[in-house]
Design an enzyme around this catalytic site. Structure first.
Site, PDB file in Angstrom:
ATOM      1  N   LYS A   1     -18.090  45.786  16.962  1.00  0.00           N
ATOM      2  CA  LYS A   1     -18.445  44.427  16.504  1.00  0.00           C
ATOM      3  C   LYS A   1     -18.635  43.464  17.662  1.00  0.00           C
ATOM      4  O   LYS A   1     -19.553  42.644  17.645  1.00  0.00           O
ATOM      5  CB  LYS A   1     -17.359  43.886  15.570  1.00  0.00           C
ATOM      6  CG  LYS A   1     -17.399  44.542  14.221  1.00  0.00           C
ATOM      7  CD  LYS A   1     -16.489  43.874  13.233  1.00  0.00           C
ATOM      8  CE  LYS A   1     -16.868  44.334  11.847  1.00  0.00           C
ATOM      9  NZ  LYS A   1     -18.219  43.885  11.460  1.00  0.00           N
TER      10      LYS A   1
ATOM     11  N   GLY B   1     -26.415  34.969   0.692  1.00  0.00           N
ATOM     12  CA  GLY B   1     -26.344  33.997   1.782  1.00  0.00           C
ATOM     13  C   GLY B   1     -24.919  33.702   2.207  1.00  0.00           C
ATOM     14  O   GLY B   1     -24.153  34.620   2.475  1.00  0.00           O
TER      15      GLY B   1
ATOM     16  N   ALA C   1     -24.254  45.874  10.382  1.00  0.00           N
ATOM     17  CA  ALA C   1     -24.280  44.830  11.416  1.00  0.00           C
ATOM     18  C   ALA C   1     -24.927  43.522  10.979  1.00  0.00           C
ATOM     19  O   ALA C   1     -25.177  42.649  11.806  1.00  0.00           O
ATOM     20  CB  ALA C   1     -24.936  45.317  12.710  1.00  0.00           C
ATOM     21  N   ALA C   2     -25.170  43.353   9.685  1.00  0.00           N
ATOM     22  CA  ALA C   2     -25.724  42.074   9.201  1.00  0.00           C
ATOM     23  C   ALA C   2     -24.772  40.936   9.554  1.00  0.00           C
ATOM     24  O   ALA C   2     -25.192  39.884  10.052  1.00  0.00           O
ATOM     25  CB  ALA C   2     -25.945  42.122   7.693  1.00  0.00           C
ATOM     26  N   GLY C   3     -23.489  41.163   9.306  1.00  0.00           N
ATOM     27  CA  GLY C   3     -22.493  40.138   9.603  1.00  0.00           C
ATOM     28  C   GLY C   3     -22.390  39.878  11.104  1.00  0.00           C
ATOM     29  O   GLY C   3     -22.180  38.741  11.533  1.00  0.00           O
ATOM     30  N   ASP C   4     -22.529  40.930  11.899  1.00  0.00           N
ATOM     31  CA  ASP C   4     -22.482  40.763  13.361  1.00  0.00           C
ATOM     32  C   ASP C   4     -23.696  39.970  13.846  1.00  0.00           C
ATOM     33  O   ASP C   4     -23.581  39.126  14.742  1.00  0.00           O
ATOM     34  CB  ASP C   4     -22.453  42.126  14.064  1.00  0.00           C
ATOM     35  CG  ASP C   4     -21.159  42.881  13.776  1.00  0.00           C
ATOM     36  OD1 ASP C   4     -20.151  42.227  13.447  1.00  0.00           O
ATOM     37  OD2 ASP C   4     -21.174  44.118  13.875  1.00  0.00           O
TER      38      ASP C   4
HETATM   39  N1  LIG Z   1     -29.335  42.487   0.944  1.00  0.00           N
HETATM   40  C1  LIG Z   1     -29.492  41.442   1.758  1.00  0.00           C
HETATM   41  N2  LIG Z   1     -30.627  40.684   1.709  1.00  0.00           N
HETATM   42  C2  LIG Z   1     -30.807  39.616   2.513  1.00  0.00           C
HETATM   43  N3  LIG Z   1     -29.891  39.217   3.401  1.00  0.00           N
HETATM   44  C3  LIG Z   1     -28.734  39.921   3.516  1.00  0.00           C
HETATM   45  C4  LIG Z   1     -28.472  41.068   2.697  1.00  0.00           C
HETATM   46  N4  LIG Z   1     -27.256  41.559   3.041  1.00  0.00           N
HETATM   47  C5  LIG Z   1     -26.788  40.756   4.033  1.00  0.00           C
HETATM   48  N5  LIG Z   1     -27.669  39.770   4.313  1.00  0.00           N
HETATM   49  C6  LIG Z   1     -27.552  38.712   5.336  1.00  0.00           C
HETATM   50  O1  LIG Z   1     -26.538  39.043   6.269  1.00  0.00           O
HETATM   51  C7  LIG Z   1     -25.473  38.084   6.216  1.00  0.00           C
HETATM   52  C8  LIG Z   1     -24.141  38.780   6.382  1.00  0.00           C
HETATM   53  O2  LIG Z   1     -24.022  39.771   5.380  1.00  0.00           O
HETATM   54  P1  LIG Z   1     -22.667  40.148   4.664  1.00  0.00           P
HETATM   55  O3  LIG Z   1     -22.182  38.999   3.860  1.00  0.00           O
HETATM   56  O4  LIG Z   1     -22.904  41.420   3.961  1.00  0.00           O
HETATM   57  O5  LIG Z   1     -21.708  40.315   5.925  1.00  0.00           O
HETATM   58  P2  LIG Z   1     -20.534  41.343   6.195  1.00  0.00           P
HETATM   59  O6  LIG Z   1     -19.961  41.836   4.913  1.00  0.00           O
HETATM   60  O7  LIG Z   1     -19.633  40.679   7.126  1.00  0.00           O
HETATM   61  O8  LIG Z   1     -21.306  42.502   6.927  1.00  0.00           O
HETATM   62  P3  LIG Z   1     -20.821  43.426   8.127  1.00  0.00           P
HETATM   63  O9  LIG Z   1     -20.265  44.631   7.470  1.00  0.00           O
HETATM   64  O10 LIG Z   1     -22.075  43.704   8.885  1.00  0.00           O
HETATM   65  O11 LIG Z   1     -19.831  42.683   8.927  1.00  0.00           O
HETATM   66  C9  LIG Z   1     -25.636  37.379   4.877  1.00  0.00           C
HETATM   67  O12 LIG Z   1     -25.087  36.086   4.920  1.00  0.00           O
HETATM   68  C10 LIG Z   1     -27.146  37.387   4.722  1.00  0.00           C
HETATM   69  O13 LIG Z   1     -27.740  36.368   5.490  1.00  0.00           O
HETATM   70 MG   LIG Z   2     -18.478  41.127   8.735  1.00  0.00          MG
END
Ligand SMILES: Nc1ncnc2c1ncn2[C@@H]1O[C@H](COP(=O)(O)OP(=O)(O)OP(=O)(O)O)[C@@H](O)[C@H]1O
Ligand SMILES: [Mg+2]
Length: 300
Positions: free
Chosen positions: A40, A218, A242-245
């Protein structure tokens, strides 16, 4: 001196695709193998680096080929590195992806697990002179707490992505300017599955702003002034790894550019969603030119 300092994990992901997991004592032939830089801390540093923020990543590696390869990879993405060489191997993650789509993962923290208070104190100047310190929880908690303590005393803004999910002491939470939990982490932190109640508890415990990420919905920005929600752009979701990252690194870069927190959250969300449209972890991150094009195509 770097304006954004990221302290956290770096590791190599070893990914095997196979039909199913072997039974005890059984040997199977898998289909494919690939290795990808991850962790991360490194992912978030790569996001900020690709966006041109010239961040400094501080972490630990082993004196091995994997560590060198991860370090080179970060440098190539515009990240400066200051890595402590630990007396153990570089962190690795061993991932078996089976045909039912499930991932089976074993993480060996290796060098990541060796970071301690002394290591953090040895980089106190870098933390004190930064504008923003970005942290996650893939290194020992004592190191995270020491870094946050030094930052808070120096007036450096502290951003914490509380992943992997765990409970945290108030002594850490009260030093956090921006906490970036997803819904699972929020529940683990507070014991409450109700977003508003959970966030109120965290505000009472001293967190200044909470950005709750909601996947395709979002994110919410919650602070003493109230709650604002930000929609994610619609993308074809290819791989949410890695969306959250991506969001965390881009949020830090945006704040550092001087954007207001609301604008920085919006930019983070868009960058996270962009990463969802491509496969992989760091390989899914957009360069600043690609991201500008992504934003353009959304505003037409
Ligand atoms: N299916 C999706 N479509 C569009 N945007 C998405 C999608 N999934 C995630 N995102 C974008 O990525 C951001 C972070 O995603 P998410 O809330 O899943 O984070 P996370 O659970 O912390 O993920 P990670 O496991 O990568 O840490 C969201 O706020 C959004 O902007
Ligand atoms: Mg996360």
């Amino acid at each position: 001196m770097a304006e954004i300092v990221i302290i956290g994990s770096m590791n190599m992901d070893f990914v095997i695709n196979c039909d199913r997991l072997p039974e005890p004592g059984e040997t199977l032939t898998g289909r494919s193998f690939a290795r990808h830089p991850g962790g991360k801390g490194a992912n978030q540093a790569a996001a900020a680096g690709l966006l041109g923020a010239r961040p400094l990543f501080i972490g630990a590696r082993g004196a091995d080929e994997i560590g060198q390869s991860l370090e080179d990879n970060l440098n190539h993405q515009g990240v400066e590195t200051e890595l402590i060489t630990a007396d153990t191997e570089t962190g690795t993650a061993h991932i078996f992806v089976t045909d039912d789509g499930e991932s089976h993962i074993i993480v060996i923290p290796g060098a990541n697990g060796t970071l301690d208070n002394g290591d953090i104190r040895s980089v106190a100047t870098e933390i004190q002179e930064a504008k923003i310190l970005l942290l996650q929880l893939e290194i020992p908690l004592e190191a995270v707490m020491e870094a946050a303590r030094i930052a808070a005393e120096a007036g450096t803004t502290v951003i914490l992505d509380p992943a992997p999910a765990q409970e945290l002491p108030d002594e850490l939470l009260e030093r956090v300017d921006y906490l970036l939990p997803n819904e699972t982490e929020l529940k683990m932190l507070t014991g409450s599955a109700e977003i508003e109640a959970a966030c109120n508890q965290l505000l009472t415990r001293g967190v200044k702003n909470i950005i709750v990420t909601l996947g395709d919905k979002g994110a919410l920005l919650i602070n003493a002034e109230g709650e604002k929600d930000f929609a994610a752009p619609e993308v074809e979701a290819v791989d949410t790894t890695a969306a959250g990252d991506a969001l965390a690194g881009a949020f830090a870069a945006a704040l550092n550019k001087g954007l207001e927190p609301e604008e920085a959250v919006r930019e983070g969300i868009y960058y996270g969603s962009a990463a969802v449209s491509r496969p992989g972890a760091q390989s899914s991150l957009f360069s600043s030119a690609e991201f500008a094009e992504f934003l353009n195509s959304r505003s037409e």
